[in-house]
Scaffold this motif. Structure first.
Motif, PDB file in Angstrom:
ATOM      1  N   THR A   1      24.407  13.245   0.254  1.00 11.52           N
ATOM      2  CA  THR A   1      23.752  14.619   0.844  1.00 11.52           C
ATOM      3  C   THR A   1      22.578  14.662  -0.089  1.00 11.52           C
ATOM      4  N   GLY A   2      21.558  15.180   0.785  1.00 15.42           N
ATOM      5  CA  GLY A   2      20.175  15.265  -0.031  1.00 15.42           C
ATOM      6  C   GLY A   2      19.216  15.224   1.222  1.00 15.42           C
ATOM      7  N   VAL A   3      17.823  14.695   0.648  1.00 10.49           N
ATOM      8  CA  VAL A   3      16.916  14.764   1.562  1.00 10.49           C
ATOM      9  C   VAL A   3      15.849  13.452   1.218  1.00 10.49           C
ATOM     10  N   LEU A   4      15.709  12.771   2.134  1.00 12.20           N
ATOM     11  CA  LEU A   4      14.677  11.587   2.194  1.00 12.20           C
ATOM     12  C   LEU A   4      13.525  12.139   2.588  1.00 12.20           C
ATOM     13  N   SER A   5      12.665  12.246   1.518  1.00 11.85           N
ATOM     14  CA  SER A   5      11.191  12.779   1.672  1.00 11.85           C
ATOM     15  C   SER A   5      10.276  11.403   1.806  1.00 11.85           C
ATOM     16  N   VAL A   6       9.355  11.470   2.868  1.00  9.87           N
ATOM     17  CA  VAL A   6       8.373  10.094   3.109  1.00  9.87           C
ATOM     18  C   VAL A   6       7.166  10.892   3.041  1.00  9.87           C
ATOM     19  N   SER A   7       6.136  10.142   2.203  1.00  6.76           N
ATOM     20  CA  SER A   7       4.652  10.692   2.250  1.00  6.76           C
ATOM     21  C   SER A   7       3.862   9.818   3.394  1.00  6.76           C
ATOM     22  N   ILE A   8       3.133  10.728   3.768  1.00  4.62           N
ATOM     23  CA  ILE A   8       2.263  10.194   4.990  1.00  4.62           C
ATOM     24  C   ILE A   8       0.760  10.022   4.444  1.00  4.62           C
ATOM     25  N   LYS A   9       0.170   9.050   4.933  1.00  2.00           N
ATOM     26  CA  LYS A   9      -1.395   8.737   4.568  1.00  2.00           C
ATOM     27  C   LYS A   9      -2.256   9.768   4.940  1.00  2.00           C
ATOM     28  N   ASN A  10      -2.923  10.150   3.997  1.00  2.00           N
ATOM     29  CA  ASN A  10      -3.911  11.301   4.118  1.00  2.00           C
ATOM     30  C   ASN A  10      -3.465  12.434   4.691  1.00  2.00           C
ATOM     31  N   ASP A  11      -2.337  12.772   4.222  1.00  2.00           N
ATOM     32  CA  ASP A  11      -1.583  14.163   4.824  1.00  2.00           C
ATOM     33  C   ASP A  11      -0.858  14.872   3.767  1.00  2.00           C
ATOM     34  N   ASN A  12      -0.996  16.083   3.380  1.00  2.00           N
ATOM     35  CA  ASN A  12      -0.365  16.723   2.305  1.00  2.00           C
ATOM     36  C   ASN A  12       1.169  17.089   2.935  1.00  2.00           C
ATOM     37  N   ASN A  13       1.753  16.845   4.285  1.00  2.00           N
ATOM     38  CA  ASN A  13       2.939  17.204   4.679  1.00  2.00           C
ATOM     39  C   ASN A  13       3.713  15.931   4.681  1.00  2.00           C
ATOM     40  N   GLN A  14       4.959  16.169   4.223  1.00  2.00           N
ATOM     41  CA  GLN A  14       5.990  15.107   4.025  1.00  2.00           C
ATOM     42  C   GLN A  14       7.076  15.175   5.633  1.00  2.00           C
ATOM     43  N   LEU A  15       7.222  13.888   5.748  1.00  2.00           N
ATOM     44  CA  LEU A  15       8.498  13.630   6.748  1.00  2.00           C
ATOM     45  C   LEU A  15       9.721  13.743   5.991  1.00  2.00           C
TER      46      LEU A  15
END
Length: 136
Positions: A18-32
C-alpha cells in the motif's frame, strides 16, 4: 539501476504493498502517480488528468525516476476501473524505463526505492471529482 516501469508496478503489486509510486517526468514539475492499496492500483494521476487519461498520455511522456512511498494513501471518489493486470500490460508495452533503487531519488536507507511515510487522506470537502473520457 534502470527498470521498466511496468516491472516496478508488477513488483509492488505482487508484494501487496500500500502506498504511492511516484515517477518524475523530464522537464515537468508534475509527477505521474500510481496509488496502491494492498497491491491493487486504485488511482492514477498526472497533472490534471486522472486514471485512464493518464495511461493514454503516458505514451508521450519521458519518465526519469521512480520511487515508492510505502503507506501513503489517498481517498478518491472515483477509483480506476481497469484491473491492475491490464494496467501492468499497458505500461509494459510502452517500455518506459525509470531510474529505480540506488539511482532513484529516495530517502530509503536500503536503496530499494521505497520509503515509509504516514498515511495521508483528503477530506471530502476538498476532493476534486474525476471523469473518465478515454479508453486504452
Amino acid at each position: 539501476m534502470n527498470k521498466n516501469l511496468g516491472d516496478a508496478i508488477t513488483e509492488i503489486s505482487a508484494a501487496r504493498m500500500t502506498g504511492v509510486l511516484s515517477v518524475s517526468i523530464k522537464n515537468d514539475n508534475n509527477q505521474l502517480k500510481f496509488f496502491f492499496r494492498e497491491g491493487t492500483v486504485y488511482h492514477v494521476t498526472y497533472s490534471s488528468c486522472r486514471n485512464l487519461e493518464c495511461l493514454v498520455r503516458l505514451g508521450a511522456l519521458e519518465v526519469e525516476r521512480g520511487f515508492f512511498i510505502l503507506g501513503a494513501k489517498m481517498e478518491v471518489a472515483h477509483p480506476i476501473t481497469i484491473r491492475t493486470e491490464d494496467i501492468i500490460a499497458k505500461v509494459k508495452s510502452l517500455n518506459k524505463i525509470v531510474a529505480w533503487g540506488d539511482n532513484a531519488v529516495s530517502s530509503s536507507s536500503q536503496g530499494s526505492g521505497a520509503v515509509k511515510v504516514p498515511s495521508v487522506t483528503t477530506p471530502a470537502s476538498t476532493r476534486i471529482p474525476t471523469t473518465t473520457r478515454c479508453s486504452i
